[in-house]
Design an enzyme around this catalytic site. Sequence first.
Site, PDB file in Angstrom:
ATOM      1  CB  SER A 186      37.333  39.928  54.464  1.00 30.37           C
ATOM      2  OG  SER A 186      37.882  40.239  55.731  1.00 30.37           O
ATOM      3  CD  GLU A 224      40.022  29.092  20.601  1.00 31.49           C
ATOM      4  OE1 GLU A 224      39.630  27.956  20.301  1.00 31.49           O
ATOM      5  OE2 GLU A 224      40.783  29.322  21.565  1.00 31.49           O
ATOM      6  CB  CYS A 267      43.629  27.959  21.475  1.00 31.36           C
ATOM      7  SG  CYS A 267      43.747  28.187  23.278  1.00 31.36           S
ATOM      8  N   GLY A 325      39.876  39.656  59.144  1.00 31.67           N
ATOM      9  CA  GLY A 325      40.788  38.549  58.866  1.00 31.67           C
ATOM     10  C   GLY A 325      41.481  38.730  57.529  1.00 31.67           C
ATOM     11  CE  LYS A 375      41.223  24.750  19.459  1.00 38.50           C
ATOM     12  NZ  LYS A 375      40.711  25.436  20.673  1.00 38.50           N
ATOM     13  N   PRO A 432      31.633  42.023  53.194  1.00 37.42           N
ATOM     14  CG  PRO A 432      30.228  40.219  53.577  1.00 37.42           C
ATOM     15  CD  PRO A 432      31.012  40.885  52.494  1.00 37.42           C
ATOM     16  CB  SER A 454      35.806  39.078  58.880  1.00 39.61           C
ATOM     17  OG  SER A 454      37.051  38.669  58.324  1.00 39.61           O
TER      18      SER A 454
END
Length: 715
Positions: A365, A45, A175, A362, A114, A358, A360
């Site tokens: 990230s 498309e 679509c 955890g 369309k 960054p 961390s």
Amino acid sequence: MGHLTTIATCSLNQWALDFVGNRDRIIESIKQAKAAGASLRVGPELEVTGYGCLDHFLEGDTYLHSWEVLAQILEHDECQDILLDIGMPVTHRSCRYNCRIIILNKRVLLIRPKLWLANDGNYREMRYFTPWSRPRYVEQYYLPRMITKITGQGMVPFGDAVISTPDTCFGAETCEELFTPNSPHIFMGLDGVEIITNSSGSHHQLRKLDHRVELIREATKKNGGIYLYSNQQGCDGDRLYYDGCAMIVVNGKVVAQGSQFSLKDVEVVTATVDLEDVRSYRAGPSRGLQAVINSPSYQRIEASKSLSAEGAVVEPMVKPTKEIQVHYHTPEEEIALGPACWLWDYLRRSGSTGFFLPLSGGIDSCATAMIVHSMCRLVITDIEKGDELVLKDARRVCREPEGGNWIPSTPQELAGRIFHTCFMGTENSSTETRGRAKELAEAIGAYHVDLNMDICVKAVADLFTFVTNKRPKFQVHGGTRIENLALQNIQARLRMVLSYLFAQLLPWVRGTEGGLLVLGSANVDECLRGYLTKYDCSSADINPIGGISKTDLKRFIAYACDEFHLPVLHDFLTAVPTAELEPITKEYVQSDEVDMGMTYDELSVFGNLRKVEKCGPYSMFTKLLHEWTPKGLSPSEIATKTKKFFWYYAINRHKQTILTPSYHAENYSPDDNRFDLRPFLYPYFAWPFAKIDQTVKEIERKEEERKEAEKKKTV
């Protein structure tokens, strides 16, 4: 006797407004289709402009340049003797339309606008285009003079028609028309159209592909026919990743499927099909009666080219393509591949020299870092396969000289050039998170910086004290909730400032040019709840996990631990999620889920009910009664959780106005900029909350009456 024909569909990595690149990719797909012996080629498309032009579709230049590109395609030697279905915007009678242009041998056969426009979620097509809301109606369109000079045509048909060749008939669908209940392919099939093309700009979303595939198969399962599905692939300049997966389906059976995630700019999928198979499939009397009685007729535009080979000679070595098993990626694989391809497109097209994250220690990230690692793996794999374009892009991103011979051999070698991570610790950070961040960076080859920023935090706090003569304290040290929050936010916002400082200067430190794109790593659940600091390190250039739930990210890390052979990831899975913005004591360790007052799993449920099932507070409460009461929660507990969610959602909604542009992967994304159009200043939910409380009291009253009745029966 069979009527065998080879047909082609494709996925193209188009880029909004990249008219030169888009043209070249279209022509390359046509060359590949012809080389495979195809007599019909369909593309995505709006492939001439790229799908994501957005408000550029309101500019006249976009339409002018589209015709200029089409003129070059019409004249190109490689674009002759093949029927072409090409997508671009067209202005007709001062209205803008999303169109398919059907061309053959320097002639425009039909401009097909369309009928039904995508106008929800990520899509705003009615902002730019007008739907052609006149099915099977055709009028004349005056071609631009530049096209007339090539084709010799002054006018061409414009409207909802089909193309008739000497041996078959094909029609175009676009679509959204596949996803509507009253799809055009139903009426085309009943009117004898044997081949239907669908040109799409459909984005990736976790667990969405099966829905699309079933609709494509269903389009020809009842009515018979051949269906060619084409889709854009890649990031064309926005939050969405278009996930390709071009397909060819015959009578409900998939005979060809392209890749869903790929670094290729052009992928052509072909199949050899037998037109007689369609005619045999449609031989049932019920279908024939409907075709005669109920089917409206389409105007047929004549094309001189047959799609099947002429003559009665049957080549024994030329066979129809057999049915294949549809390939689906697991959600974990989708996370590994989709955002990785999106990042590569963004990196190679932005002119940046890499990413800064960054890190961390955890899981969020960590997941972002693993997606970058997955991207590096994909790049290396394609280089090993001999993909010259990927190698050229890698050299350019890494600032290698033109004509150089550097070839990265491992994902870690590539990451060492383009991926930069940083642990920004304070006195509140633990040695465990610092160690995890460093070990992960080493395992994936990132250039890692480890720093303490206490001096910066203290400087800001000292400035406040100097101005106000007041010194805020953490709650564990006797401070108020407001003081506690302010001291956490100082740390969070300074990380954002430092991220951009290092992103700008680290390439200079390492003796190279350019700047780095800062990556965010806030997941969709935290964004929904507003569990982030405004303008903290969640504020970045792009965020690959901003549309992915914490639950899915954990599953992805578990998958990556084995798939990528990185045992360090196990430590991230077992660690308690914590922001580490408050002092750690013997009695207190900060926990994300405790801070939020709800689990990540619960947040996913709230998000789906709010956005997908369109629930307000009261309807969400009533639905959760049926879901959570059997799990042991009382109506009062469910009411408390529901009210708490909406309270925090409302007071934090303003944070969604500045969310980092994120990869769209989940249909409950709270992205205020496009996907989730809701206010950011809310009143207290007094009315629905009172109704919830009243309902709880009524339920409890009835439960008490039931218990009393049971007691009397026992006595």
